[in-house]
Scaffold this motif. Structure first.
Motif, PDB file in Angstrom:
ATOM      1  N   PRO A  10      -3.823 -10.805  -9.366  1.00 58.95           N
ATOM      2  CA  PRO A  10      -3.137 -10.998  -8.073  1.00 58.95           C
ATOM      3  C   PRO A  10      -1.880 -10.126  -7.925  1.00 58.95           C
ATOM      4  N   ALA A  11      -1.105  -9.992  -8.972  1.00 64.74           N
ATOM      5  CA  ALA A  11       0.096  -9.142  -8.906  1.00 64.74           C
ATOM      6  C   ALA A  11      -0.293  -7.678  -8.729  1.00 64.74           C
ATOM      7  N   LEU A  12      -1.332  -7.242  -9.401  1.00 65.00           N
ATOM      8  CA  LEU A  12      -1.785  -5.863  -9.264  1.00 65.00           C
ATOM      9  C   LEU A  12      -2.322  -5.591  -7.859  1.00 65.00           C
ATOM     10  N   ILE A  13      -2.980  -6.554  -7.266  1.00 60.68           N
ATOM     11  CA  ILE A  13      -3.462  -6.406  -5.886  1.00 60.68           C
ATOM     12  C   ILE A  13      -2.279  -6.230  -4.935  1.00 60.68           C
ATOM     13  N   ARG A  14      -1.220  -6.983  -5.159  1.00 60.44           N
ATOM     14  CA  ARG A  14      -0.025  -6.821  -4.319  1.00 60.44           C
ATOM     15  C   ARG A  14       0.530  -5.406  -4.437  1.00 60.44           C
ATOM     16  N   VAL A  15       0.521  -4.860  -5.638  1.00 59.38           N
ATOM     17  CA  VAL A  15       0.999  -3.487  -5.835  1.00 59.38           C
ATOM     18  C   VAL A  15       0.099  -2.502  -5.093  1.00 59.38           C
ATOM     19  N   LEU A  16      -1.215  -2.745  -5.089  1.00 55.70           N
ATOM     20  CA  LEU A  16      -2.138  -1.858  -4.378  1.00 55.70           C
ATOM     21  C   LEU A  16      -1.824  -1.792  -2.891  1.00 55.70           C
ATOM     22  N   LYS A  17      -1.288  -2.864  -2.354  1.00 63.05           N
ATOM     23  CA  LYS A  17      -1.022  -2.943  -0.912  1.00 63.05           C
ATOM     24  C   LYS A  17       0.335  -2.376  -0.525  1.00 63.05           C
ATOM     25  N   ASN A  18       1.151  -2.026  -1.507  1.00 63.26           N
ATOM     26  CA  ASN A  18       2.463  -1.438  -1.243  1.00 63.26           C
ATOM     27  C   ASN A  18       2.360   0.071  -1.205  1.00 63.26           C
ATOM     28  N   ASP A  19       3.338   0.699  -0.551  1.00 63.41           N
ATOM     29  CA  ASP A  19       3.417   2.155  -0.591  1.00 63.41           C
ATOM     30  C   ASP A  19       4.004   2.584  -1.928  1.00 63.41           C
ATOM     31  N   GLY A  20       3.701   3.799  -2.310  1.00 71.78           N
ATOM     32  CA  GLY A  20       4.329   4.334  -3.510  1.00 71.78           C
ATOM     33  C   GLY A  20       3.352   4.718  -4.595  1.00 71.78           C
ATOM     34  N   ASP A  21       3.911   5.344  -5.599  1.00 75.78           N
ATOM     35  CA  ASP A  21       3.109   5.883  -6.700  1.00 75.78           C
ATOM     36  C   ASP A  21       2.511   4.815  -7.603  1.00 75.78           C
ATOM     37  N   LEU A  22       3.061   3.622  -7.586  1.00 71.00           N
ATOM     38  CA  LEU A  22       2.550   2.575  -8.476  1.00 71.00           C
ATOM     39  C   LEU A  22       1.141   2.126  -8.112  1.00 71.00           C
ATOM     40  N   ARG A  23       0.715   2.401  -6.876  1.00 68.67           N
ATOM     41  CA  ARG A  23      -0.644   2.011  -6.468  1.00 68.67           C
ATOM     42  C   ARG A  23      -1.697   2.641  -7.374  1.00 68.67           C
ATOM     43  N   ALA A  43      -9.225  -4.463  -1.719  1.00 69.32           N
ATOM     44  CA  ALA A  43      -8.013  -3.633  -1.704  1.00 69.32           C
ATOM     45  C   ALA A  43      -8.290  -2.252  -2.288  1.00 69.32           C
ATOM     46  N   LEU A  44      -9.105  -2.180  -3.330  1.00 69.50           N
ATOM     47  CA  LEU A  44      -9.461  -0.893  -3.922  1.00 69.50           C
ATOM     48  C   LEU A  44     -10.296  -0.062  -2.954  1.00 69.50           C
ATOM     49  N   ALA A  45     -11.218  -0.701  -2.251  1.00 69.26           N
ATOM     50  CA  ALA A  45     -12.037   0.015  -1.269  1.00 69.26           C
ATOM     51  C   ALA A  45     -11.153   0.621  -0.176  1.00 69.26           C
ATOM     52  N   GLU A  46     -10.098  -0.074   0.208  1.00 65.67           N
ATOM     53  CA  GLU A  46      -9.153   0.466   1.182  1.00 65.67           C
ATOM     54  C   GLU A  46      -8.465   1.711   0.647  1.00 65.67           C
ATOM     55  N   LEU A  47      -8.172   1.729  -0.645  1.00 65.27           N
ATOM     56  CA  LEU A  47      -7.487   2.877  -1.243  1.00 65.27           C
ATOM     57  C   LEU A  47      -8.347   4.140  -1.257  1.00 65.27           C
ATOM     58  N   LEU A  48      -9.641   4.005  -1.039  1.00 61.70           N
ATOM     59  CA  LEU A  48     -10.487   5.197  -0.940  1.00 61.70           C
ATOM     60  C   LEU A  48     -10.066   6.063   0.244  1.00 61.70           C
ATOM     61  N   GLY A  49      -9.355   5.472   1.190  1.00 59.36           N
ATOM     62  CA  GLY A  49      -8.850   6.210   2.344  1.00 59.36           C
ATOM     63  C   GLY A  49      -7.391   6.611   2.215  1.00 59.36           C
ATOM     64  N   ASP A  50      -6.820   6.487   1.035  1.00 62.50           N
ATOM     65  CA  ASP A  50      -5.414   6.809   0.808  1.00 62.50           C
ATOM     66  C   ASP A  50      -5.146   8.297   1.034  1.00 62.50           C
ATOM     67  N   ASP A  51      -3.898   8.621   1.317  1.00 62.39           N
ATOM     68  CA  ASP A  51      -3.509  10.018   1.518  1.00 62.39           C
ATOM     69  C   ASP A  51      -3.466  10.808   0.216  1.00 62.39           C
ATOM     70  N   LYS A  52      -3.245  10.129  -0.891  1.00 60.72           N
ATOM     71  CA  LYS A  52      -3.131  10.811  -2.177  1.00 60.72           C
ATOM     72  C   LYS A  52      -4.501  10.878  -2.852  1.00 60.72           C
ATOM     73  N   HIS A  53      -4.888  12.090  -3.202  1.00 67.16           N
ATOM     74  CA  HIS A  53      -6.195  12.292  -3.832  1.00 67.16           C
ATOM     75  C   HIS A  53      -6.301  11.571  -5.173  1.00 67.16           C
ATOM     76  N   GLU A  54      -5.198  11.514  -5.919  1.00 68.86           N
ATOM     77  CA  GLU A  54      -5.213  10.824  -7.215  1.00 68.86           C
ATOM     78  C   GLU A  54      -5.493   9.336  -7.037  1.00 68.86           C
ATOM     79  N   THR A  55      -4.941   8.770  -5.974  1.00 68.97           N
ATOM     80  CA  THR A  55      -5.153   7.343  -5.703  1.00 68.97           C
ATOM     81  C   THR A  55      -6.595   7.088  -5.303  1.00 68.97           C
ATOM     82  N   GLN A  56      -7.163   7.969  -4.488  1.00 68.24           N
ATOM     83  CA  GLN A  56      -8.569   7.830  -4.102  1.00 68.24           C
ATOM     84  C   GLN A  56      -9.468   7.876  -5.339  1.00 68.24           C
ATOM     85  N   MET A  57      -9.211   8.841  -6.198  1.00 71.43           N
ATOM     86  CA  MET A  57     -10.032   8.997  -7.394  1.00 71.43           C
ATOM     87  C   MET A  57      -9.892   7.796  -8.324  1.00 71.43           C
ATOM     88  N   ALA A  58      -8.672   7.292  -8.492  1.00 71.82           N
ATOM     89  CA  ALA A  58      -8.452   6.118  -9.347  1.00 71.82           C
ATOM     90  C   ALA A  58      -9.167   4.900  -8.773  1.00 71.82           C
TER      91      ALA A  58
END
Length: 142
Positions: A10-23, A43-58
């Motif tokens: 649950p704490a990690l999911i909250r981090v995924l929803k925040n802006d920043g490099d920690l996602r 939440a991870l599926a949403e990150l597939l649309g992130d602006d950062k390519h590293e975040t999408q790949m992760a």
């Protein structure tokens, strides 16, 4: 982390929803938990649309590591997105269930393979397409 990591989801999911490099780092940590991180799939599926390519790949790698429970969300992203979001969803889905590859998946993988000079994405596209081809050959034999 694998023994007590599920409590951190649950704490990690909250981090995924925040802006920043920690996602990106939170996505990587969730990947270490595998299926125990299934709660994080939306939440991870949403990150597939992130602006950062590293975040999408992760996110793609983590969804693959979580396993087949990710497939419905990946298929939705493949059908409802484009560009790198569709590419990474296609890669992850191909690694999980290559026998279920759709034309949209194959097209996204092929497009990225020939349109980028990013060696990581070219290698990922080759890997996924090879996995799909191998799955088809195996099915034909049996």
């Amino acid at each position: 982390m694998k023994r007590t990591g599920k409590e951190a989801v649950p704490a990690l999911i909250r981090v995924l929803k925040n802006d920043g490099d920690l996602r990106t780092m939170a996505a990587v940590v969730l990947g270490e938990l595998g299926a125990d991180a299934a709660e994080a799939i939306p939440a991870l599926a949403e990150l597939l649309g992130d602006d950062k390519h590293e975040t999408q790949m992760a996110a793609a790698l983590t969804l693959m590591r979580i396993g087949p429970l990710s497939l419905p969300h990946l298929k939705e992203r493949i059908e409802c997105s484009e560009g790198l979001s569709r590419f990474w969803a296609s890669w992850s889905a191909a690694m999980l269930a290559p026998e279920q590859a759709s034309p949209a998946m194959i097209e996204a993988l092929q497009r990225e393979r020939i349109s980028t000079d990013n060696v990581i994405r070219v290698a990922a596209a080759d890997e996924a397409l090879g996995t799909i081809i191998a799955a088809g050959l195996i099915q034909e034999q049996y």
